[in-house]
Design an enzyme around this catalytic site. Structure first.
Site, PDB file in Angstrom:
ATOM      1  N   GLU A 182     -10.020  -8.591  -0.339  1.00  0.00           N
ATOM      2  CA  GLU A 182      -9.188  -9.223  -1.246  1.00  0.00           C
ATOM      3  C   GLU A 182      -8.024  -9.747  -0.583  1.00  0.00           C
ATOM      4  O   GLU A 182      -7.604 -10.829  -1.241  1.00  0.00           O
ATOM      5  CB  GLU A 182      -8.904  -8.147  -2.378  1.00  0.00           C
ATOM      6  N   ASP A 183      -7.464  -8.953   0.370  1.00  0.00           N
ATOM      7  CA  ASP A 183      -6.375  -9.944   0.976  1.00  0.00           C
ATOM      8  C   ASP A 183      -6.741 -11.006   1.823  1.00  0.00           C
ATOM      9  O   ASP A 183      -5.943 -11.981   1.800  1.00  0.00           O
ATOM     10  CB  ASP A 183      -5.815  -8.601   2.053  1.00  0.00           C
ATOM     11  N   HIS A 186      -5.553   9.021   6.824  1.00  0.00           N
ATOM     12  CA  HIS A 186      -6.100   9.778   5.806  1.00  0.00           C
ATOM     13  C   HIS A 186      -7.764   9.311   5.905  1.00  0.00           C
ATOM     14  O   HIS A 186      -7.881   8.301   6.608  1.00  0.00           O
ATOM     15  CB  HIS A 186      -5.606   9.230   4.439  1.00  0.00           C
ATOM     16  N   ASP A 245       0.926  -1.048  -0.010  1.00  0.00           N
ATOM     17  CA  ASP A 245      -0.045  -0.074   0.021  1.00  0.00           C
ATOM     18  C   ASP A 245       0.862   1.060  -0.329  1.00  0.00           C
ATOM     19  O   ASP A 245       2.101   1.301   0.543  1.00  0.00           O
ATOM     20  CB  ASP A 245      -0.958  -0.080   1.286  1.00  0.00           C
ATOM     21  N   ASP A 265       0.608   3.940   1.583  1.00  0.00           N
ATOM     22  CA  ASP A 265       0.641   4.723   2.760  1.00  0.00           C
ATOM     23  C   ASP A 265       1.446   4.044   4.019  1.00  0.00           C
ATOM     24  O   ASP A 265       1.448   4.525   5.225  1.00  0.00           O
ATOM     25  CB  ASP A 265      -0.854   5.167   3.407  1.00  0.00           C
ATOM     26  N   MET A 304       1.321   4.050   9.408  1.00  0.00           N
ATOM     27  CA  MET A 304       0.339   4.288   8.185  1.00  0.00           C
ATOM     28  C   MET A 304       0.110   5.649   8.256  1.00  0.00           C
ATOM     29  O   MET A 304      -0.037   6.326   9.464  1.00  0.00           O
ATOM     30  CB  MET A 304      -1.027   3.490   8.354  1.00  0.00           C
ATOM     31  N   ARG A 315     -11.144   7.997   4.077  1.00  0.00           N
ATOM     32  CA  ARG A 315     -11.345   6.913   3.250  1.00  0.00           C
ATOM     33  C   ARG A 315     -11.560   7.901   1.664  1.00  0.00           C
ATOM     34  O   ARG A 315     -12.302   8.636   1.736  1.00  0.00           O
ATOM     35  CB  ARG A 315     -12.785   6.395   3.441  1.00  0.00           C
ATOM     36  N   TRP A 334     -13.403  -1.416  -0.942  1.00  0.00           N
ATOM     37  CA  TRP A 334     -12.504  -1.694   0.076  1.00  0.00           C
ATOM     38  C   TRP A 334     -12.851  -3.134   0.696  1.00  0.00           C
ATOM     39  O   TRP A 334     -13.860  -3.353   1.025  1.00  0.00           O
ATOM     40  CB  TRP A 334     -12.777  -0.599   1.270  1.00  0.00           C
TER      41      TRP A 334
HETATM   42  C1  BGC Z   1     -11.072  -6.778   5.695  1.00  0.00           C
HETATM   43  C2  BGC Z   1      -9.539  -6.821   5.096  1.00  0.00           C
HETATM   44  C3  BGC Z   1      -8.768  -5.660   5.783  1.00  0.00           C
HETATM   45  C4  BGC Z   1      -8.896  -5.818   7.478  1.00  0.00           C
HETATM   46  C5  BGC Z   1      -8.251  -4.999   8.212  1.00  0.00           C
HETATM   47  C6  BGC Z   1     -11.064  -7.326   7.283  1.00  0.00           C
HETATM   48  O1  BGC Z   1     -12.045  -7.097   7.601  1.00  0.00           O
HETATM   49  O2  BGC Z   1     -11.676  -7.954   5.145  1.00  0.00           O
HETATM   50  O3  BGC Z   1      -9.514  -6.516   3.786  1.00  0.00           O
HETATM   51  O4  BGC Z   1      -7.494  -5.785   5.586  1.00  0.00           O
HETATM   52  O5  BGC Z   1     -10.220  -6.093   7.790  1.00  0.00           O
HETATM   53  O6  BGC Z   1      -8.603  -3.732   8.068  1.00  0.00           O
END
Ligand code: BGC
Length: 360
Positions: free
Chosen positions: A276-277, A306, A211, A213, A303, A308, A273
């Site tokens: 995906e991770d 900022h 990312d 930031d 971080m 959203r 948002w």
């Molecule tokens: C989200 C992730 C995010 C994590 C921390 C989770 O609920 O699905 O994408 O990185 O929260 O913020």
């Protein structure tokens, strides 16, 4: 007789004085060297940059300092030689770079400019490329940053990361993947695009996905690949310097080409948002891989606060998608990636790749 012993006494006295002086000199020299040998492990190291833009006094950075002071022509000549000289001829760099300085002060209240970053990193090649001088890098690392309208954050990222990555003796390039237009943001798709576009530039074998930031607070947190996929941003200030949950794989991560291909890259259909991770984590777990991590201390990072971003609202479909990763991952990934390349710019500090990722 009395005169003789007085003479002997004087000579003895002078010899003793000389000896004492010599001892004092020896002790002072020893103390100076001892203090200098201590200053790295215990000092709270500053980053390479100093606020006034002058070269750092740190002796580990002598290589960089010298480069900064060299006449331009001589420096260009040296750069050319280094480019011409195949890295293969050099000895491998050590596993742990001797240039590392440890904990870093990361402060977002300082003012930084791209010009300043350029001045302070004279060894960078076009497109934000760099490679170690004098040894052969262990890996070729592409750093991929998903991006849209975060110039201020990117400047901080470049300011802090370029010196760190050079100290880590990496052969690396920085690729900023810029989503064009105002459609909803798609982080994972931008990361896939970064993988494809970086490979068009160089034979990278390791990919760091970061990312824009997030800034590491210790340069021992090496931005390279490991025998297992690596999660690098393990203790973020935003989460009170701890993992928010064990499966967390967001922020900064790294994967070798093989690891990335084994999971068919990343999902392309997470719009907005979140999630995906977690999907990437599920992909890795489903292929029997484990997550490697630095210690909580080494993995500290800050971080940049900022609001959203517009068009990056939490994705309400994410929970449903995460629940089905195993069924979708073979169809959705690097094998189904489609996008339109709009512009590629090799800037001084990074390569900017602007793309149209489409819409949900
Ligand atoms: C989200 C992730 C995010 C994590 C921390 C989770 O609920 O699905 O994408 O990185 O929260 O913020």
């Amino acid at each position: 007789m009395a005169v003789d012993s007085a003479g002997t006494f004087n000579r003895l006295q002078r010899t003793c004085k000389l000896l004492v002086l010599l001892c004092l000199l020896h002790i002072s020299v020893t103390v100076v060297f001892y203090i200098r040998s201590l200053d790295n492990p215990f000092a709270f190291a500053q980053n390479q940059q100093s606020r006034n833009g002058s070269a750092p006094p740190d002796r580990h950075l002598e290589g960089f300092t010298r480069a900064a002071q060299q006449p331009e022509e001589e420096q260009q000549q040296q750069e050319k030689q280094l480019k011409d000289e195949p890295q293969e001829k050099l000895e491998k760099c050590p596993d742990t770079s001797p240039l590392l300085v440890g904990p870093l002060r990361v402060d977002f209240s300082v003012t930084v400019s791209l010009d300043q970053v350029k001045r302070e990193n004279p060894g960078l090649g076009p497109g934000g490329r760099s490679w170690p001088r004098g040894c052969r890098a262990l890996q070729k690392v592409a750093i991929i940053i998903p991006f849209r309208r975060r110039e201020e954050h990117l400047t901080f990222w470049l300011y802090y990361l370029h010196p760190i990555l050079q100290r880590q003796q990496l052969d690396y390039g920085v690729y900023v993947i810029n989503q064009d237009g105002d459609e909803i943001f798609n982080r994972a798709k931008l990361l896939n695009i970064g993988y494809v576009e970086a490979l068009k530039e160089y034979d990278y074998n390791c990919f760091v996905f970061s990312d824009v930031d997030l800034i590491p607070m210790d340069d021992h947190n090496t931005y390279r690949c490991f025998s297992q996929p690596r999660h690098l941003s393990v203790s973020m200030d935003k989460f009170g310097f701890r993992l928010p949950y064990n499966q967390y794989f967001g922020g900064v991560s790294s994967m070798s080409k093989e690891q990335y291909l084994k999971i068919n890259g990343f999902p392309n259909n997470y719009w907005g948002w979140g999630g995906e991770d977690d999907d990437i984590y599920n992909r890795l777990a489903s292929k029997g891989m484990q997550i490697s991590r630095p210690s909580g201390e080494t993995g500290k990072c800050r971080m940049i606060r900022h609001n959203r971003d517009k068009q990056n609202e939490p994705n309400p479909q994410r929970f449903n998608r995460i629940a089905h990763t195993r069924e979708t991952m073979d169809k959705d990934g690097i094998n189904s990636l489609s996008y339109r390349l709009l512009k590629k710019e090799k800037l001084d500090l990074y390569t900017m790749i602007t793309v149209d990722v489409g819409r949900p």
